[in-house]
Design a protein around this motif. Structure first.
Motif, mmCIF file in Angstrom:
data_model
loop_
_atom_site.group_PDB
_atom_site.id
_atom_site.type_symbol
_atom_site.label_atom_id
_atom_site.label_comp_id
_atom_site.label_asym_id
_atom_site.label_seq_id
_atom_site.Cartn_x
_atom_site.Cartn_y
_atom_site.Cartn_z
ATOM 1 N N TRP A 3 20.494 -4.728 -18.952
ATOM 2 C CA TRP A 3 20.865 -5.291 -20.240
ATOM 3 C C TRP A 3 19.753 -5.197 -21.273
ATOM 4 O O TRP A 3 19.976 -5.493 -22.451
ATOM 5 C CB TRP A 3 21.293 -6.750 -20.083
ATOM 6 C CG TRP A 3 22.620 -6.869 -19.413
ATOM 7 C CD1 TRP A 3 22.849 -7.151 -18.097
ATOM 8 C CD2 TRP A 3 23.900 -6.689 -20.001
ATOM 9 N NE1 TRP A 3 24.186 -7.163 -17.835
ATOM 10 C CE2 TRP A 3 24.859 -6.885 -19.001
ATOM 11 C CE3 TRP A 3 24.328 -6.380 -21.280
ATOM 12 C CZ2 TRP A 3 26.216 -6.769 -19.251
ATOM 13 C CZ3 TRP A 3 25.680 -6.269 -21.523
ATOM 14 C CH2 TRP A 3 26.603 -6.469 -20.516
ATOM 15 N N ASP A 4 18.553 -4.814 -20.888
ATOM 16 C CA ASP A 4 17.434 -4.758 -21.835
ATOM 17 C C ASP A 4 17.697 -3.771 -22.970
ATOM 18 O O ASP A 4 17.442 -4.087 -24.142
ATOM 19 C CB ASP A 4 16.137 -4.387 -21.121
ATOM 20 C CG ASP A 4 15.533 -5.554 -20.378
ATOM 21 O OD1 ASP A 4 16.001 -6.690 -20.586
ATOM 22 O OD2 ASP A 4 14.601 -5.336 -19.594
ATOM 23 N N ASN A 5 18.192 -2.588 -22.644
ATOM 24 C CA ASN A 5 18.458 -1.593 -23.690
ATOM 25 C C ASN A 5 19.581 -2.056 -24.602
ATOM 26 O O ASN A 5 19.487 -1.915 -25.831
ATOM 27 C CB ASN A 5 18.819 -0.248 -23.066
ATOM 28 C CG ASN A 5 17.635 0.429 -22.433
ATOM 29 O OD1 ASN A 5 16.499 0.163 -22.808
ATOM 30 N ND2 ASN A 5 17.879 1.292 -21.476
ATOM 31 N N ILE A 6 20.631 -2.612 -24.027
ATOM 32 C CA ILE A 6 21.757 -3.093 -24.832
ATOM 33 C C ILE A 6 21.308 -4.231 -25.727
ATOM 34 O O ILE A 6 21.684 -4.298 -26.906
ATOM 35 C CB ILE A 6 22.915 -3.522 -23.912
ATOM 36 C CG1 ILE A 6 23.428 -2.315 -23.139
ATOM 37 C CG2 ILE A 6 24.033 -4.173 -24.703
ATOM 38 C CD1 ILE A 6 24.376 -2.632 -22.035
ATOM 39 N N ARG A 7 20.502 -5.136 -25.197
ATOM 40 C CA ARG A 7 20.001 -6.265 -25.975
ATOM 41 C C ARG A 7 19.115 -5.778 -27.124
ATOM 42 O O ARG A 7 19.201 -6.290 -28.244
ATOM 43 C CB ARG A 7 19.225 -7.210 -25.058
ATOM 44 C CG ARG A 7 18.892 -8.539 -25.668
ATOM 45 C CD ARG A 7 18.206 -9.450 -24.658
ATOM 46 N NE ARG A 7 19.036 -9.690 -23.479
ATOM 47 C CZ ARG A 7 18.683 -9.382 -22.235
ATOM 48 N NH1 ARG A 7 17.523 -8.822 -21.992
ATOM 49 N NH2 ARG A 7 19.484 -9.645 -21.225
ATOM 50 N N ALA A 8 18.288 -4.786 -26.863
ATOM 51 C CA ALA A 8 17.407 -4.259 -27.907
ATOM 52 C C ALA A 8 18.210 -3.587 -29.010
ATOM 53 O O ALA A 8 17.916 -3.769 -30.204
ATOM 54 C CB ALA A 8 16.414 -3.273 -27.298
#
Length: 52
Positions: free
Chosen positions: A20-25
């Motif tokens: 989820w880090d990329n989506i959150r960014a």
């Protein structure tokens, strides 16, 4: 003395990341651009209203 080096190596380790880090960014980037645009548009609208 070895515990000092263990603490240093654990502090320098790469932080754990999930999928989820990329989506959150990306979501935070889009939200930031959107709200910046809203703020600029509101500023233009206020100036336009005062200018007549």
């Amino acid at each position: 003395m070895e515990t000092v080096f263990d603490d240093i190596s654990s502090a320098l380790r790469k932080p754990h990341s999930d999928a989820w880090d990329n989506i959150r960014a990306i979501a935070m980037d889009i939200a930031g651009k959107f709200f910046t645009g809203v703020a600029i548009g509101t500023g233009f609208a206020i100036v336009h209203a005062f200018a007549g």
